[in-house]
Design a protein around this motif. Sequence first.
Motif, short mmCIF file in Angstrom:
data_model
loop_
_atom_site.label_atom_id
_atom_site.label_comp_id
_atom_site.label_asym_id
_atom_site.label_seq_id
_atom_site.Cartn_x
_atom_site.Cartn_y
_atom_site.Cartn_z
N LEU A 1 -7.28 -3.86 -6.35
CA LEU A 1 -6.80 -2.82 -5.20
C LEU A 1 -6.31 -3.38 -4.05
O LEU A 1 -6.84 -4.56 -3.82
CB LEU A 1 -7.79 -1.71 -5.03
CG LEU A 1 -8.27 -0.86 -6.10
CD1 LEU A 1 -9.38 0.10 -5.60
CD2 LEU A 1 -7.03 -0.06 -6.77
N ASP B 1 -5.59 8.41 3.37
CA ASP B 1 -4.72 8.09 2.31
C ASP B 1 -4.80 9.35 1.22
O ASP B 1 -4.07 9.74 0.40
CB ASP B 1 -4.86 6.63 1.58
CG ASP B 1 -4.46 5.70 2.50
OD1 ASP B 1 -3.60 5.76 3.14
OD2 ASP B 1 -5.36 4.83 2.74
N TYR C 1 -8.92 3.99 -0.94
CA TYR C 1 -8.16 3.61 0.25
C TYR C 1 -8.87 4.27 1.35
O TYR C 1 -8.75 3.91 2.49
CB TYR C 1 -6.85 3.82 -0.01
CG TYR C 1 -6.14 3.15 -1.00
CD1 TYR C 1 -5.82 1.62 -0.79
CD2 TYR C 1 -5.73 3.63 -2.21
CE1 TYR C 1 -5.60 0.70 -1.78
CE2 TYR C 1 -5.14 2.86 -3.24
CZ TYR C 1 -4.97 1.54 -2.93
OH TYR C 1 -4.52 0.94 -3.99
N LYS D 1 0.91 -1.19 -0.13
CA LYS D 1 0.04 0.04 0.08
C LYS D 1 0.96 1.39 -0.08
O LYS D 1 0.51 2.09 -0.62
CB LYS D 1 -1.02 0.13 1.19
CG LYS D 1 -1.85 1.16 1.22
CD LYS D 1 -2.88 0.99 2.20
CE LYS D 1 -3.79 2.23 2.36
NZ LYS D 1 -4.81 2.19 3.38
#
Length: 166
Positions: free
Chosen positions: A165, A55, A51, A5
């Motif tokens: 993702l 983020d 996210y 991430k």
Amino acid sequence: MSAKKSVILAFLIALGIIFQLIESFFPVVMIVPGYKIGIANIVGLFALYAYGPKDLVVVCLGRIFLASLMQGTLFSVPFILSVTGGIFSMAAMILAYRSKVFSIYGVSILGACFHNIGQVLAITILYDQFFMQLFLPVLLALSIAAGLCIALLSANILKRMKGRLV
């Protein structure tokens, strides 16, 4: 936060910087001086919906600071305008996102509008020039169009990235 991430967020920041730098090469001559569509906001909106709010803040502030550093405008008036607009925009987008009332289009439009409100407020305070507030209705109208374009692109990217993702 996982390493994967972190790398993705770093790539989003880099992509946002590239978009911001490319857009700075093409001045848009309009009624309002210095107006830009804000294509770099695609990555921020993407980060928010992919996210989450934390983020979004990381990607947007990272992009603003690093792009200003690369352009040589760190801590100058353009930087202050960018940070002020970014903070107003992020606050509006996060509140709209969390309310679950707005779609990605509404969130993007609110972000674009509040970005311009923040910049006009900063100009008013920095230069003690209240005439800039006269541009606000035109800026808000342009923000609606820009917000729709940014949301359309971000929604298409999110749809194509569904399932990929972290």
